[in-house]
Design an enzyme around this catalytic site. Sequence first.
Site, PDB file in Angstrom:
ATOM      1  N   HIS A  84       0.850  -1.197   0.154  1.00 38.72           N
ATOM      2  CA  HIS A  84      -0.072   0.020  -0.007  1.00 38.72           C
ATOM      3  C   HIS A  84       0.981   1.310   0.012  1.00 38.72           C
ATOM      4  CE1 HIS A  84      -4.275  -1.078   0.481  1.00 38.72           C
ATOM      5  NE2 HIS A  84      -4.169  -2.059   1.610  1.00 38.72           N
ATOM      6  N   CYS A 146       0.374   2.907  -4.607  1.00 34.53           N
ATOM      7  CA  CYS A 146      -0.084   4.175  -5.013  1.00 34.53           C
ATOM      8  C   CYS A 146       0.142   5.476  -4.129  1.00 34.53           C
ATOM      9  CB  CYS A 146      -1.970   3.965  -4.773  1.00 34.53           C
ATOM     10  SG  CYS A 146      -2.566   2.581  -5.542  1.00 34.53           S
TER      11      CYS A 146
END
Length: 275
Positions: A84, A146
């Site tokens: 993440h 991201c």
Amino acid sequence: MAKYALCVGINKFENLPTNAWLNGCVNDAKDFAALLTGHYGFAKRNVAVLLDSKATKAAVVGKLQVMLKRAKPGDHLVFTFSSHGTQVLDASGDEPDSADEAFVTFDMRQKGDQWDAATLILDDELHDLLGTLPDGVLLDVVLDTCPSGTGLRALDLLPTRRPRFVPPPTPLGLELTESADPRAFRDLVRSDVQAKPVLFAACRSDQTAADADFAGRYSGAFSHYLLQAVQDDPLASRRVLLKRVSADLRDGKFTQRAQLEAPVAAKGTAWGTAF
């Protein structure tokens, strides 16, 4: 010439609910390690792979520091990171209206309305680490994560896809970071770095990277197509690889677009080769 690599893949997180876990990051790390040892002459003993609970902030930063410190001109280093991403308010305090992009490690935890910056790898921290690299060392960096959640679309939320972004832990925290001015991961290779890294990133700063199912096996969409492109044509230039990966992402109906940040000379040479 010596060759060293650190491949990080994190699906599970100590302080995130299971519905926020990922599926393909561990496979990404293993696949990049296999590519390096099988096709690029890296000895297995020189390829560190940190997965899930082994990939704490201390472990990732520690392994990266060791790899960077032992490097000498002419060496080839590779750092891949699949996990993440998130954002926190500027940790240095000199830019109160900015948001630092950050890499989520296994032991990330909450502090007030934000994630605790001390338990994340901030983009500034990684930039400073890379800045210790001596000139003449080739460093290939692959980030499948991201930098922001602002580009989320319905396609990113299909049952077989999951965005690699975790927002701040509270509504107030989300509001504060959404109103801040984000920076992009390309700042990692800004001009004040002595030895210029070659950075492949999964998406633009306003997009999200997908964790996706490919024929029953999960991977990062970007990592899947990059690995495929490199193996199909190892001599292709980085610029050609970028075009191939971007086309494959479009054909796969992924909204993200891969990014390449590198000196001009590096874009014209094959991945894993000096410039």
